[in-house]
Write a protein that holds these residues in place. Structure first.
Motif, PDB file in Angstrom:
ATOM      1  N   PHE B 107      38.480  35.346  31.782  1.00  0.00           N
ATOM      2  CA  PHE B 107      37.912  35.874  33.015  1.00  0.00           C
ATOM      3  C   PHE B 107      39.090  36.308  33.884  1.00  0.00           C
ATOM      4  N   LEU B 108      39.167  37.578  34.231  1.00  0.00           N
ATOM      5  CA  LEU B 108      40.260  38.041  35.083  1.00  0.00           C
ATOM      6  C   LEU B 108      39.817  38.014  36.538  1.00  0.00           C
ATOM      7  N   SER B 109      40.790  38.066  37.434  1.00  0.00           N
ATOM      8  CA  SER B 109      40.442  37.922  38.834  1.00  0.00           C
ATOM      9  C   SER B 109      39.673  39.128  39.363  1.00  0.00           C
ATOM     10  N   ASP B 110      39.793  40.303  38.713  1.00  0.00           N
ATOM     11  CA  ASP B 110      39.023  41.445  39.193  1.00  0.00           C
ATOM     12  C   ASP B 110      37.596  41.436  38.661  1.00  0.00           C
ATOM     13  N   GLY B 111      37.222  40.356  37.997  1.00  0.00           N
ATOM     14  CA  GLY B 111      35.846  40.242  37.528  1.00  0.00           C
ATOM     15  C   GLY B 111      35.633  40.717  36.113  1.00  0.00           C
ATOM     16  N   THR B 112      36.684  41.211  35.495  1.00  0.00           N
ATOM     17  CA  THR B 112      36.556  41.637  34.102  1.00  0.00           C
ATOM     18  C   THR B 112      36.520  40.408  33.194  1.00  0.00           C
ATOM     19  N   VAL B 113      35.620  40.444  32.242  1.00  0.00           N
ATOM     20  CA  VAL B 113      35.600  39.392  31.223  1.00  0.00           C
ATOM     21  C   VAL B 113      36.039  40.032  29.917  1.00  0.00           C
TER      22      VAL B 113
END
Lengths: 718, 589
Positions: B107-113
């Motif tokens: 899970f990245l901080s920009d909301g990308t999984v």
């Protein structure tokens, strides 16, 4: 391919739109900002990219805005009409609409029209048109009536055609539609009657228009769901006469005619239109983009919360009321190309701005902003960066170099390049070298006299270039017959195509000895013939003795002896090099280059026969030199190997056998080669025999070394 | 403690380290609270259909992504409900596979999984809308692991084909600010599945079924291409797995689930250097001791007299007494282990086999008296107040007076066994201790660190010896410092006090303290063996005498004055026992 992007909402609560929708959305003088006028008292200026309002103005309670606010592009002011007759002009700094400039006009205004590059126009409800300046000079001037009683303006649009403003407006009277086109350069007003053709019952719901050189293309969306096109000439043939125009069907039933809310159509570009409405009577409303040329639906987007049947399109953004909020859907139509279909990246290159480097250096992705966040760099780097910074002038040397290449003299470029190469270890070194070469070669092509030989040689020697990076380099060198540069390229490029290798070979073989003498070819692969002749010379053994006795002598040996009537000639041939040392160096470069047989063979056939024989003679000479010493190598630094020599002999013979066989002067050579092959075969058969014995020895040795699962060994430690 | 959800497939600690997520076989995701003294169940998230194979926290700790079979769920941590369910395509090259297992999520901080799955895909999802943004098909087999760099500008995935792929966030064109994920570099350093990957700021680390741990430095982050930038492959654990009974010539081998005891063979022949002697008695396999239960063996030891064997798993400690009657061995388990001997990190017997030293995983150091068939707990050195570090290395002096114990970072503690008190502490060093031993007679403690430094510390005098100071002043040879593997065992020759014998996986070395130290210009590795007298003179001019004759070397010790025992573990044998790798079609086959 046209596409609609992800929608976003500009405002949800600010607008008191009501069910009738908005009064209008208009462009402002800044590209990203739009004036939205609601149906009540408010004008809001939105910045679309930020999705937020920049300013909001309202008229007093009791007043009502009757005409959408527009921007005067010449002054940057905003203009709005409230209560049909009162004109207000203000700018961004103003807060209260009551305190701004006010002009009360004598007639009711239908719309103010403003486009970039000209003064705004005021269209009155009676069909009269005035320029804003003229109107403001005398607000109470009398306004004439142009259209008849009960005729109502339905729609209007303002174009600039050949720098002349053209206004079109559509009126309706008892179900009949009329188009008026007002030319402002000639002050001519022409009137046209729009004929429906066969379908007389439909009512036109929405208009849109685009303009090309001669015609205004007016598109209308009727209640039967079809879109019709009417071409209105800009320059009327006979302005006095009332003319009729027939419309043609453009699309059939793109929307269902009887929707609760309206339907709308707008032209996006010359090939695309956007239609707002529900495709079937029962379904939800949606926004669809149609291609006119191919009559196909390109994309569509469902708008489940319903719309007001209004649609505006400015600068890649489609505005509409979705539910109760103003929604923006960006529209993009990228030019389809094979490259993009194949997923290849297109470089958008703006003319005038500096050239984007063509060479991506994977090793330093940080340079393009990634590294800005990269705080984890070691102190060592920081220290070095500091030193570099202190060395560098304000302009990075790479940019300076590139600009030098474009205009300065050869001498100057050479100096600059040397300076740049001296700093060398910049992180984008690869990229800059690549760009420099491309720059130089482009200039070479443009100016035939320009040939910066030294620079190209220096760049080649940086070891970062390859053929695929700058195919033009070798092409130009071949044109100029620059054997020295070609030799360098052959030595340094790992990926030269066989065609080019062959072209080089042709030049190397054909170039005259005199011109070769002048060049400065790298000679390190060539050994000095004179002193190597008697070195380490193996005892010349004419007969092969196998296990002590002589095998049956081949008949060819005899015929060879017959041929060698003059023994002096033979010794001369074997010991002296058939080519001058400089040519030998060039040919060695060819021998060292990488190739694939299948691709090389067809090109070898193009070489003239006498050159083939010359090359074969040279190869044969090399072979003899090789076999003279015990290690089967040639003396010197980096000489061609025996394998390379043999491979090339085979290749040349394969490619040109029929030609060579027919040449009398090649006969001796062929016989010599035949003998050579025979002796090779016998050497290999001997080696095979030895190999078997060696293998047995190795096996014995291995058995001794194998420790097994457990062993005890004696080890002397120091 | 039991999570009551069947086997646990995945675990993830929250970014603040205060919470732990557990994904179970039954499809439940359970949240636990981590407090300094315990882990406490907090609540269940919405139950999913099938097992949860992977979990990842959003860096803000508000959402999590859970990879299951055929889909990925995004949960809101506050409410515990699934916000989105993203279905992973089962299609694999047009063929519908039975199931698509999501092996890893990030899970990245920009909301990308980012998800990796058994169909060989790496996919990017928008967690806000639950839509697939981009998909990369990178392998014909499972993609099993993923790790993201802290800066979220690059990540690494490992596949069942043994390939590791590096993905980087790079600008679309050279000057644009728009960036996209691009697969930049493939690495093939493994022959089998890459089961786990890690991403350090400067390197990619991968570990797989082929027993290798590979550290691949990212060349763009390395400014100077020196030895630190080299690829490293680590095969063996940096621990001692073999212990030796000198008196009875026994070797105890520690495996994951069993112990093997072997008696060494003997010979009557003599020979010259390099000879392999005929065996008069082959090595005997005496004992095969299998552990009970599924737990791995953590450590094991055989006493120098050969009559005791002790080993420990994660939760139990075992002590056995061996009786030798001619050729028969009688094994008897010592029952009723005291409660504090639950689990040990390191076990050591004293030279006379009368005392047993156990470093427990709680940090305490126990001394147990052994006599006959029984034992008596003598003393426990409690850990220094305020530290929780457990000791993982022990060394006892041959006279039995001193016990040295080392943790991972806090220095080496030396205890007086007679007086049962802390004698002194060797100053802490930046790098962990990998091996240590106390020399007979002088009671000098020799310590080897993971950065290849070797120190000698005099226990009675409580300071570094002069030789050690000289070495530090002079510095080690650069080739010595560049060795890949740490020293795992140190021993001494009883008759030659100036010699220290130590080894790592690729060489063994005798340091002769009486000889001058090598400088960077001298030849460190002498080809072995010296051929003539002058050669000996020239080559033995420095203190390090290194032999690479046995490798990979798992263990080497001195049995008696004239006998060394060395244990090799050939890599081919390990690979032969591995499951076959996924067969890759090679060109032309």
């Amino acid at each position: 391919m046209a596409s609609l992007e992800e929608e976003f909402t500009l405002s949800s609560a600010v607008l008191s739109a009501g069910s009738e929708g908005l009064l209008g959305v208009e462009q402002s003088s800044k590209t990203d900002q739009f004036l939205v006028t609601d149906n009540g008292r408010t004008v809001i200026l939105y910045k679309v990219s930020d999705q937020k309002p920049l300013g909001s103005w309202s008229v007093k309670q009791g007043q009502i805005i009757t005409c959408p606010a527009v921007c005067n592009f010449q002054t940057g002011e905003y203009i709005v009409v409230h209560d049909n007759k009162v004109l207000r002009i203000w700018n961004n700094e103003d807060v209260n609409l009551d305190k701004v400039f006010k002009a009360t006009l004598s007639a009711e205004v239908y719309r103010i029209l403003s486009v970039q590059g000209t003064e705004p126009l005021v269209l009155f409800k009676e069909g009269a048109v005035r320029g804003l300046e003229a109107l403001l000079a005398e607000p109470q001037q009398k306004i004439e009536t142009v259209i008849s009683d009960e005729e109502v303006i339905k729609w209007t649009k303002f174009f600039i055609v050949f720098r002349h403003p053209v206004l079109i407006f559509i009126t309706e009277k008892h179900g009949n539609y009329f188009a008026y086109v007002q030319m402002f350069n000639s002050r001519v007003l022409s009137k046209y009657t729009l004929l429906f053709g066969q379908d007389e019952n439909s009512v036109i719901e929405s208009f849109t228009a685009s303009v090309d050189r001669k015609f205004i293309s007016l598109m209308s969306l009727s209640t039967d769901g079809c879109i019709y096109e009417t071409l209105i000439p800009i320059r009327p043939t006979d302005p006095e006469k009332n003319q009729s125009l027939v419309r043609s069907l453009l699309f059939k039933a793109v929307v269902s005619g009887n929707t609760r809310h309206g339907v709308a159509v707008t032209v996006l570009d010359q090939d695309h239109i956007a239609v707002l409405g529900s495709p079937l009577a029962a379904s939800k409303e949606c926004l669809s983009v149609w291609n006119i040329k191919f009559q196909t639906l390109q994309t569509s987007k469902e708008l489940p919360q319903g719309t007001s049947g209004q649609l505006w399109y400015y600068g890649e953004n489609l505005f509409m009321l979705h539910g109760r909020s103003l929604t923006v859907i960006p529209y993009k139509c990228e030019v389809s190309s094979l490259a993009s279909a194949l997923g290849k990246l297109k470089h958008s290159q703006d003319p005038g701005t500096h050239v984007v480097p063509h060479f991506v250096n994977w090793e330093t992705p940080q340079e393009c902003g990634l590294g800005a966040q990269n705080s984890e760099q070691s102190r060592r780097i920081l220290r070095r960066r500091k030193i570099e910074v202190s060395l560098q002038p304000e302009v990075p040397p790479s940019k300076q170099l590139l600009s030098t290449i474009m205009k300065d003299s050869e001498k100057h470029i050479e100096v600059e390049l040397r300076k740049f190469l001296a700093i060398k270890q910049t992180p984008d070194f690869h990229t800059v070298i690549g760009d420099t070469v491309t720059g130089l070669l482009e200039r070479c092509k443009a100016e035939p006299s320009f040939y910066p030989r030294n620079c190209l040689m220096q760049l080649t020697q940086t070891h970062v270039l390859s053929y695929s990076l700058c195919p033009d380099l070798m092409e130009i060198a071949l044109q100029k017959k620059d054997v020295q540069l070609l030799q360098l390229c052959l030595q340094h490029f790992p990926d030269i195509p066989e065609l080019v290798t062959c072209a080089c070979l042709k030049i190397f073989l054909s170039i005259a000895d005199d011109s070769l003498q002048e060049t400065d070819v790298n000679m390190e692969s060539v050994f000095d013939c004179s002193n190597s002749v008697h070195d380490e010379k193996m005892e010349e053994q004419t007969e092969i003795l196998q296990n002590g006795f002589n095998p049956v002598e081949d008949e060819c040996n005899k015929c060879d002896q017959e041929l060698n009537e003059e023994p002096q000639a033979k010794t001369k041939e074997t010991t002296s090099c058939p080519v001058i040392p400089k040519r030998a160096a060039l040919l060695n470069a060819i021998l060292h280059s990488a190739y694939s047989e299948t691709f090389l063979l067809p090109h070898l056939k193009d070489i003239p026969a006498q050159h083939i024989t010359l090359f074969l003679k040279y190869l044969y000479f090399l072979y003899l030199k090789c076999s003279e010493n015990a290690t089967l190598t040639l003396p010197g630094i980096h000489p061609p190997t025996l394998n390379q020599i043999m491979d090339w002999i085979c290749l040349l013979l394969d490619a040109n056998f029929t030609v060579v066989v027919m040449m009398p002067e090649a006969k001796r050579l062929l016989i010599n080669l035949y003998k050579l092959v025979k002796s090779q075969i016998s050497v290999y058969s001997e080696l095979n025999k030895i190999e078997v014995s060696f293998r047995e020895l190795q096996k014995l040795n291995q058995e001794k070394n194998n420790r097994g699962l457990y062993s005890i060994e004696v080890l002397e430690l120091f | 403690m039991d999570a009551f959800g069947g086997p646990i497939w995945s675990m993830a600690a929250s970014p603040s380290d205060s919470q732990l997520l557990v994904g179970c076989e039954d499809g439940s995701v359970k949240l636990f609270q981590i407090t300094p003294d315990k882990i406490q169940f907090e609540r269940n998230f919405d139950r999913q259909k099938s097992r949860i194979l992977s979990l990842s926290w959003h860096p803000s700790g508000t959402h999590i992504a859970a990879g299951s079979i055929d889909y990925i769920s995004v949960f809101d941590v506050k409410s515990g409900s699934a916000v989105h369910k993203m279905i992973v395509d089962r299609q694999y090259m047009g063929v519908s596979k039975r199931k698509c297992i999501v092996w890893g999520v990030a899970f990245l901080s920009d909301g990308t999984v980012i998800s990796v799955d058994s169909a060989g895909k790496v996919q990017f999802w928008d967690s806000a809308t639950g839509t697939l943004v981009k998909s990369h098909l990178i392998a014909n087999a499972d993609v099993q692991s993923i790790a993201v760099a802290n800066q979220e500008d690059s990540f690494v995935v490992g596949t069942a084909e043994g390939t590791v792929f590096h993905f980087q966030l790079v600008p679309v064109t050279s000057n644009s600010s728009e960036k996209q994920w691009v697969r930049t570099k493939p690495f093939q350093h493994h022959t089998h599945d890459v089961r786990t990957v890690a991403h350090s700021p400067t390197s990619l680390i991968s570990g797989g079924t082929d027993t290798h741990l590979v550290i691949r430095p990212l060349m763009e982050k390395v400014e100077v291409k020196n030895y630190d930038a080299a690829l490293r492959k680590i095969t063996f654990p940096h621990r001692r797995l073999i212990s030796c009974s000198r008196k009875r010539h026994l070797l105890l081998f520690q495996f994951a689930h069993h112990l093997e005891l072997w008696r060494l063979g003997s010979t009557v022949a003599t020979g010259k250097n390099g000879d392999t002697l005929p065996l008069s008695k082959n090595a005997d396999h005496l004992l095969y001791l299998k552990t009970k239960g599924p737990e791995n063996i953590i450590c094991s030891c055989i006493s120098p007299c050969g009559s005791w064997i002790a080993y420990s798993t994660a939760s139990r400690f075992f002590l056995y007494r061996l009786n030798y009657e001619h050729d028969n061995i009688n094994l008897k388990r010592v029952s009723k282990m005291p409660a504090f001997l639950r689990s040990a990190l390191q076990i050591l017997f004293s030279e006379d086999s009368t005392k047993l030293f156990v470093a427990s995983n709680q940090g305490a150091l126990h001394i147990v008296q052994l006599s006959g068939g029984s034992f008596k707990h003598l003393h426990a050195f409690q850990p220094q107040s305020g530290t929780v570090e457990a000791m993982c290395l022990l060394a006892v002096s041959p006279d039995g007076n001193w016990l040295a114990a080392s943790g991972t970072s806090a220095g080496v503690h030396v205890y007086n066994v007679k007086q049962l008190k802390l004698h002194c502490t060797v100053p802490a060093y930046n790098f962990p201790v990998t091996a240590m031993a106390i020399a007979p007679n002088t009671n000098n403690l020799v310590i080897a660190h993971s950065d290849q430094q070797v120190f000698e510390y005099s226990i009675p005098d409580k300071h570094y010896t002069d030789w050690s100071r000289t070495v530090q002043k002079h510095g080690f040879h650069h080739l010595w410092l560049q060795r890949d593997t740490p020293i795992t065992h140190i021993s001494f020759h009883p008759k030659r006090p100036m010699h220290i014998l130590l080894h790592d996986a690729y060489m063994f070395c005798i340091i002769d303290k009486s000889l001058p130290l090598p400088n960077d210009k001298t030849l460190l590795y002498n080809p072995f063996p010296p051929t003539n007298e002058s050669d000996v003179q020239r080559r033995t001019a420095h203190a390090f005498k290194i032999s690479k004759i046995y490798k990979p070397l798992l263990f080497m010790d001195l049995l008696d004055e004239r006998t060394l025992v060395a244990v090799e573990r050939p890599l081919d044998d390990i690979i032969a026992q591995l499951p076959p790798p996924i067969k890759k079609k090679k060109f032309g086959t």
